[in-house]
Enzyme design. Structure first.
Site, mmCIF file in Angstrom:
data_model
loop_
_atom_site.group_PDB
_atom_site.id
_atom_site.type_symbol
_atom_site.label_atom_id
_atom_site.label_comp_id
_atom_site.label_asym_id
_atom_site.label_seq_id
_atom_site.Cartn_x
_atom_site.Cartn_y
_atom_site.Cartn_z
ATOM 1 N N ASP A 1 30.966 14.853 2.906
ATOM 2 C CA ASP A 1 31.186 14.507 1.496
ATOM 3 C C ASP A 1 32.628 14.896 1.172
ATOM 4 O O ASP A 1 32.985 16.075 1.164
ATOM 5 C CB ASP A 1 30.187 15.295 0.633
ATOM 6 C CG ASP A 1 30.286 14.958 -0.847
ATOM 7 O OD1 ASP A 1 31.366 14.550 -1.300
ATOM 8 O OD2 ASP A 1 29.264 15.137 -1.556
ATOM 9 N N LYS B 1 33.644 10.466 -9.328
ATOM 10 C CA LYS B 1 34.592 11.553 -9.525
ATOM 11 C C LYS B 1 36.025 10.999 -9.492
ATOM 12 O O LYS B 1 36.364 10.189 -10.314
ATOM 13 C CB LYS B 1 34.355 12.630 -8.447
ATOM 14 C CG LYS B 1 32.887 13.071 -8.340
ATOM 15 C CD LYS B 1 32.417 13.748 -9.606
ATOM 16 C CE LYS B 1 31.033 14.335 -9.507
ATOM 17 N NZ LYS B 1 29.938 13.393 -9.748
ATOM 18 N N ARG C 1 23.342 -8.586 -4.061
ATOM 19 C CA ARG C 1 22.875 -7.424 -3.285
ATOM 20 C C ARG C 1 23.452 -7.467 -1.876
ATOM 21 O O ARG C 1 23.578 -6.438 -1.206
ATOM 22 C CB ARG C 1 21.337 -7.341 -3.267
ATOM 23 C CG ARG C 1 20.804 -6.186 -2.424
ATOM 24 C CD ARG C 1 19.501 -5.605 -2.962
ATOM 25 N NE ARG C 1 18.452 -6.601 -3.106
ATOM 26 C CZ ARG C 1 17.673 -7.032 -2.109
ATOM 27 N NH1 ARG C 1 17.824 -6.560 -0.891
ATOM 28 N NH2 ARG C 1 16.746 -7.930 -2.342
ATOM 29 N N TYR D 1 26.344 19.871 -2.279
ATOM 30 C CA TYR D 1 26.058 19.390 -3.630
ATOM 31 C C TYR D 1 24.551 19.528 -3.943
ATOM 32 O O TYR D 1 23.711 19.138 -3.131
ATOM 33 C CB TYR D 1 26.512 17.920 -3.726
ATOM 34 C CG TYR D 1 26.094 17.263 -4.992
ATOM 35 C CD1 TYR D 1 26.530 17.734 -6.227
ATOM 36 C CD2 TYR D 1 25.238 16.164 -4.979
ATOM 37 C CE1 TYR D 1 26.127 17.144 -7.405
ATOM 38 C CE2 TYR D 1 24.833 15.560 -6.153
ATOM 39 C CZ TYR D 1 25.279 16.064 -7.366
ATOM 40 O OH TYR D 1 24.859 15.479 -8.525
HETATM 41 C C1 LIG Z 1 30.273 16.906 -4.366
HETATM 42 C C2 LIG Z 1 29.403 15.834 -4.932
HETATM 43 N N1 LIG Z 1 28.820 14.959 -4.106
HETATM 44 C C3 LIG Z 1 27.999 13.997 -4.556
HETATM 45 C C4 LIG Z 1 27.712 13.862 -5.891
HETATM 46 C C5 LIG Z 1 26.725 12.807 -6.334
HETATM 47 O O1 LIG Z 1 27.370 11.756 -6.927
HETATM 48 P P1 LIG Z 1 26.716 10.802 -8.039
HETATM 49 O O2 LIG Z 1 26.549 11.627 -9.274
HETATM 50 O O3 LIG Z 1 27.751 9.732 -8.162
HETATM 51 O O4 LIG Z 1 25.431 10.309 -7.511
HETATM 52 C C6 LIG Z 1 28.322 14.714 -6.805
HETATM 53 C C7 LIG Z 1 28.058 14.523 -8.246
HETATM 54 O O5 LIG Z 1 28.142 15.360 -9.087
HETATM 55 C C8 LIG Z 1 29.158 15.753 -6.316
HETATM 56 O O6 LIG Z 1 29.697 16.660 -7.158
#
Ligand SMILES: Cc1ncc(COP(=O)(O)O)c(C=O)c1O
Length: 337
Positions: free
Chosen positions: A128, A153, A4, A57
């Site tokens: 992001d 992704k 961790r 998101y």
């Molecule tokens: C633009 C974006 N940010 C963050 C996330 C969150 O990521 P995670 O699914 O790895 O928690 C996603 C996931 O679909 C996303 O499309």
């Protein structure tokens, strides 16, 4: 050491990602959401206000609308394309949260200009950067303080890992590592870090392939009579400053006359799926996100078009993917009565 806190495989991924983003340091997380929640919680306290761009998101929107709301943290949403609106929302905020391009309507922002607005008021910024990846956008070089990714992704790239990462200065990453990271406990597992290291080795070549196929298919859809509009940053005359390429994720809106359910069912190479960034092509109809039960619903709040469809263009090859789309469109024409 105890994993961790420190693990050599995780550390190797963190160092690679920091280098790609031009960051002093980075921390791996168990998911994009644990990266986002840990980063955001390192900057705010009860009673604070965050400014965020609209169309973020959906789960980040839900985090803000549920847990943060319970902590009496308020979020003001702004159209990130409107610098005057951002400037008037910022005074008094403790954090500016960005995503560009956004991941449904692909709104793009002048990140450098927005980061400068926040900096002039001493407000830290998080972005992001999952859509563009560091191959096509390096927000720290544009003045943003902290970059977060869903590494599930493009960074992973094979749809076989759920992970996240946060990159920034030694000081800010040190702050996140000292508080949110150990106590929220969303650590990246060494095996997932190993999968991510594997993914990073082909990231630039994958991104260029997603770009080429994605742009070609977006252009053909734009020219198709059954398509009302296509939301793809590469179709504009110019990309926004700092964005040097485009990925494989975009959306478009069908005119009346297509049964979208039949279209989605007839596709063979494009599978139904809400994630993206892997080798395979995926589709999500807007109707599906509009009907998501989890609340609050960002598609409703920000307005996702009910006849929109989001595509992730994978690596199967442009012509095979286009033929799949054309066949499904032909099959989905509604009978005129
Ligand atoms: C633009 C974006 N940010 C963050 C996330 C969150 O990521 P995670 O699914 O790895 O928690 C996603 C996931 O679909 C996303 O499309």
């Amino acid at each position: 050491t105890y994993t961790r806190g420190l693990n050599p495989t995780v550390r190797m991924f963190e160092e690679m990602l920091a280098k790609l983003e031009g960051a002093e340091d980075a921390i791996g997380f168990a998911s994009g959401m644990s990266a986002i929640s840990s980063a955001v919680l390192s900057f705010v306290e009860p009673g604070d206000r965050i400014v965020a761009v609209r169309h973020i998101y959906p789960d980040a929107f839900r985090l803000f609308g549920t847990l943060l709301a319970r902590m009496r943290i308020e979020v003001t949403y702004v159209d990130g394309r409107d610098e005057a609106a951002v400037a008037s929302a910022l005074p008094g905020a403790k954090l500016f949260y960005m995503e560009s391009p956004t991941s449904w309507v692909m709104e793009t922002h002048d990140i450098g200009a927005l980061a400068a607005l926040a900096k002039s008021r001493g407000i830290p910024t998080i972005i992001d950067n999952s859509w563009a990846s560091p191959v096509f956008q390096r927000p720290l070089s544009l003045g943003v303080d902290v970059v977060v990714h869903s590494a599930s992704k493009y960074l992973g790239g094979h749809s076989d890992v759920v992970a996240g990462v946060v990159a920034g200065s030694k000081e800010l990453i040190g702050r996140i590592r000292g508080e949110a990271y150990p106590y929220l406990g969303g650590k990246l597992s060494p095996f997932d870090a190993w999968l991510l290291i594997r993914g990073l080795r082909t990231l630039p070549i994958r991104m260029r392939a997603h770009q080429a196929s994605g742009l070609e298919i977006a252009r053909r859809l734009r020219d198709h009579p059954i398509v009302e509009r296509v939301c793809h940053p590469g179709l504009a005359n110019l990309l926004p400053a700092g964005l040097t390429g485009t990925s494989g994720l975009f959306s478009f809106v069908f005119r009346d006359g297509i049964d979208i359910r039949t279209f989605a069912d007839r596709l063979k190479l494009f599978k139904l799926g809400v994630s993206w960034g892997g080798h395979e092509s995926l589709i999500v109809p807007g109707e599906v996100v509009l009907q998501q039960k989890a609340q609050p619903n960002s598609a409703m709040a920000f307005g996702v078009h009910p006849r929109s469809v989001r595509l992730h263009v994978g690596l199967e090859g442009t012509e095979a993917l286009w033929s799949d789309l054309e066949t499904a469109i032909d099959a989905a024409f509604e009978e005129k009565t």
